[in-house]
Scaffold this motif. Structure first.
Motif, PDB file in Angstrom:
ATOM      1  N   HIS A 257       0.730  -0.890   0.184  1.00 38.10           N
ATOM      2  CA  HIS A 257       0.088   0.115   0.038  1.00 38.10           C
ATOM      3  C   HIS A 257       0.878   1.086   0.047  1.00 38.10           C
ATOM      4  O   HIS A 257       0.285   2.442   0.388  1.00 38.10           O
TER       5      HIS A 257
ATOM      6  N   GLY B  86      -7.233  -3.784   4.872  1.00 38.31           N
ATOM      7  CA  GLY B  86      -6.467  -2.829   4.697  1.00 38.31           C
ATOM      8  C   GLY B  86      -5.654  -2.516   6.224  1.00 38.31           C
ATOM      9  O   GLY B  86      -6.691  -2.454   7.033  1.00 38.31           O
ATOM     10  N   THR B  87      -4.526  -2.016   6.140  1.00 38.31           N
ATOM     11  CA  THR B  87      -3.973  -1.317   7.484  1.00 38.31           C
ATOM     12  C   THR B  87      -4.693  -0.064   7.989  1.00 38.31           C
ATOM     13  O   THR B  87      -5.059   0.699   6.965  1.00 38.31           O
ATOM     14  N   CYS B  88      -5.225  -0.053   9.302  1.00 34.87           N
ATOM     15  CA  CYS B  88      -5.663   1.254   9.607  1.00 34.87           C
ATOM     16  C   CYS B  88      -4.508   1.991  10.191  1.00 34.87           C
ATOM     17  O   CYS B  88      -4.105   1.635  11.593  1.00 34.87           O
TER      18      CYS B  88
ATOM     19  N   HIS C 182     -12.409   4.812   7.561  1.00 26.72           N
ATOM     20  CA  HIS C 182     -12.130   4.645   5.975  1.00 26.72           C
ATOM     21  C   HIS C 182     -12.004   6.056   5.320  1.00 26.72           C
ATOM     22  O   HIS C 182     -11.750   5.948   4.032  1.00 26.72           O
TER      23      HIS C 182
ATOM     24  N   GLU D   6      -8.032   6.850   4.721  1.00 28.26           N
ATOM     25  CA  GLU D   6      -6.956   5.606   4.877  1.00 28.26           C
ATOM     26  C   GLU D   6      -6.799   5.156   3.481  1.00 28.26           C
ATOM     27  O   GLU D   6      -7.735   4.940   2.678  1.00 28.26           O
TER      28      GLU D   6
ATOM     29  N   SER E 224      -4.737   2.549   2.725  1.00 23.69           N
ATOM     30  CA  SER E 224      -4.356   1.082   2.308  1.00 23.69           C
ATOM     31  C   SER E 224      -5.582   0.230   1.560  1.00 23.69           C
ATOM     32  O   SER E 224      -5.102  -0.620   0.626  1.00 23.69           O
ATOM     33  N   ILE E 225      -6.838   0.232   1.615  1.00 20.63           N
ATOM     34  CA  ILE E 225      -7.598  -0.039   0.790  1.00 20.63           C
ATOM     35  C   ILE E 225      -7.876   0.838  -0.550  1.00 20.63           C
ATOM     36  O   ILE E 225      -8.222   0.180  -1.372  1.00 20.63           O
TER      37      ILE E 225
ATOM     38  N   LEU F 277     -11.273  -2.613   6.969  1.00 19.52           N
ATOM     39  CA  LEU F 277      -9.935  -1.928   7.796  1.00 19.52           C
ATOM     40  C   LEU F 277      -9.619  -2.597   9.155  1.00 19.52           C
ATOM     41  O   LEU F 277     -10.637  -3.294   9.819  1.00 19.52           O
TER      42      LEU F 277
ATOM     43  N   SER G 292      -7.155  -3.768  12.446  1.00 22.68           N
ATOM     44  CA  SER G 292      -6.276  -2.866  13.528  1.00 22.68           C
ATOM     45  C   SER G 292      -6.318  -3.991  14.854  1.00 22.68           C
ATOM     46  O   SER G 292      -7.100  -3.340  15.783  1.00 22.68           O
TER      47      SER G 292
ATOM     48  N   PRO H  86      -3.662  -6.842   8.324  1.00 21.94           N
ATOM     49  CA  PRO H  86      -4.216  -7.701   7.194  1.00 21.94           C
ATOM     50  C   PRO H  86      -3.665  -8.647   6.769  1.00 21.94           C
ATOM     51  O   PRO H  86      -4.205  -9.683   6.333  1.00 21.94           O
TER      52      PRO H  86
END
Length: 410
Positions: free
Chosen positions: A164, A194-196, A243, A246, A248-249, A272, A274, A376
């Motif tokens: 990401h 995805g990482t938060c 979201h 962020e 990563s997604i 997301l 975490s 993730p």
């Protein structure tokens, strides 16, 4: 300003050199402000005391003891006013800012393309040209063979780990993962973990909002989302606001629409995550938090019951090392080689599809390399449960801010 105890919000601090001077940069990983403030070194010890425990008088007294000089109250109040204006303080002004931003997001029909025009081009033609170039050898894997034969039984790609990192820094690494997906995956629903980066109260956050991209909206499979939420037996939308900004997604949604936008209809399930770093801090196993196992089981059960062709994507970088991330010194070439060796050792557990071994390999040294994609990657390995193939490993080799990443196909 009253003599309250000023408190900084949870923000990111990092060293910066600008025009031959050293500063501490401040920015907000949660994205409530786009400002980046540069603090001259003499001001750092003042701002460090904006911790909610020290009054202005306390701060003046501490600085008098350390420096032998009085820092005027007006100077401290001026600093506080600047921080507050830009959204870095816990204050009534920030509460208004946050409420307005969150209200706008939660009432919107779509999750906007927050990083278009910054981390990647907002113009469709320009973005497509840039992404086409990601596949060019030697950095990239070569063009996608769209007309190739259908994957044989057992050779279809069911999941990928992709970076990401910003496209301009790691674009070819994305291509190594997504070419496999394009050539050997027939899925029409992509569950994206995805990482938060800002952290969140809940281990997972779902959203029903379609993800906008320059290539058109990546539509959310709302039936899938609602089924997961029902099966998970927890609040899956309590941290939905994460979201909003962020990336990563978002970067995975852009790549999926780039691949399939004019080829076939697809849907996404943005999640997301975490939870794994929290387990490290608590010195517990990942699934000692019962919400983690319940949620991942809910995803697996929903995928099995959906009747859809489902694939999994983890948007995940690896190590974050160097002074930018808190290490004392820039990394030498020898140190970079050492980081790569440790990353590759960790990735052996990933290639084996062993979620527990992957987590334990990171926990063994207390996450010394700050593995950004821990949650993730764990989630994907837990769901896929089979061996994968490392397709690419890379480093963004700024000695002050090294980010590493990998592409893996399952």
């Amino acid at each position: 300003m009253s003599d309250d105890r000023p408190r900084l919000r949870p923000i990111e601090a990092f060293p910066v050199e600008h025009e031959g001077q050293r500063f501490l940069g401040l920015r907000d990983p949660a994205g409530y402000t786009s400002s980046v403030l540069l603090l001259p070194e003499p001001l750092v010890e003042i701002v460090a005391r904006f911790d909610g425990e020290h009054s202005i008088i306390d701060i003046q007294a501490a600085l008098m003891q350390r420096r032998g000089e009085l820092v005027l109250r007006e100077k401290i109040e001026e600093m506080l006013a600047t921080l507050d204006e830009h959204g870095f303080l816990e204050s009534p002004l920030f509460a208004e800012r946050r409420a307005a931003i969150e209200r706008a997001f939660l009432t919107s029909a779509m999750r906007p393309a927050a990083h278009a025009g910054g981390a990647y081009a907002s113009d469709v033609a320009e973005l497509r040209e840039a992404m086409n170039a990601f596949f060019t050898p030697p950095a990239g894997p070569g063009a996608i063979a769209w007309s190739g034969p259908a994957p044989e039984h057992g050779s279809a790609v069911e999941a990928i780990i992709a970076p990401h990192i910003d496209f301009h820094r790691g674009g070819p690494a994305y291509a190594w993962a997504y070419r496999d997906l394009a050539e050997r995956c027939a899925a029409d629903v992509f569950v994206i973990f995805g990482t938060c980066h800002a952290g969140m109260r809940d281990p997972f956050a779902l959203t029903r909002k379609d993800y906008d991209t320059p290539f058109g909206a990546a539509a959310v499979d709302r039936d899938f989302v609602e089924a997961v939420a029902a099966r998970a037996r927890q609040d899956c939308f309590g941290s939905e606001i994460a979201h909003r900004s962020e990336h990563s997604i978002e970067f995975q949604a852009v790549f999926l629409k780039y691949l399939y936008g004019d080829r076939r209809d697809i849907a996404v399930v943005p999640i997301l995550a975490s939870f794994a770093h929290e387990a490290l801090v608590r010195r517990q196993g990942v699934e000692d938090d019962v919400r983690v196992a319940r949620f991942l089981d809910a995803v697996a059960e929903t995928a099995a019951a959906s009747g859809r062709r489902v694939a999994f994507v983890a948007g995940a970088d690896l190590a974050h090392v160097g002074p930018r991330f808190g290490d004392p010194e820039p990394l030498s070439p020898e140190a970079l080689a050492g980081v790569e060796a440790e990353d590759r050792e960790m990735l052996r557990a990933v290639e084996k599809g062993d979620a527990r071994a992957f987590f334990e390999s990171v926990a063994a040294d207390g996450d010394r390399r700050r593995i950004c994609g821990l949650s993730p990657i764990y989630a994907l390995l837990r769901l896929v449960g089979k061996a994968g193939a490392l397709r690419h490993y890379g480093q963004w080799p700024d000695p002050n801010a090294v980010v590493t990443y990998a592409s893996v196909s399952f």
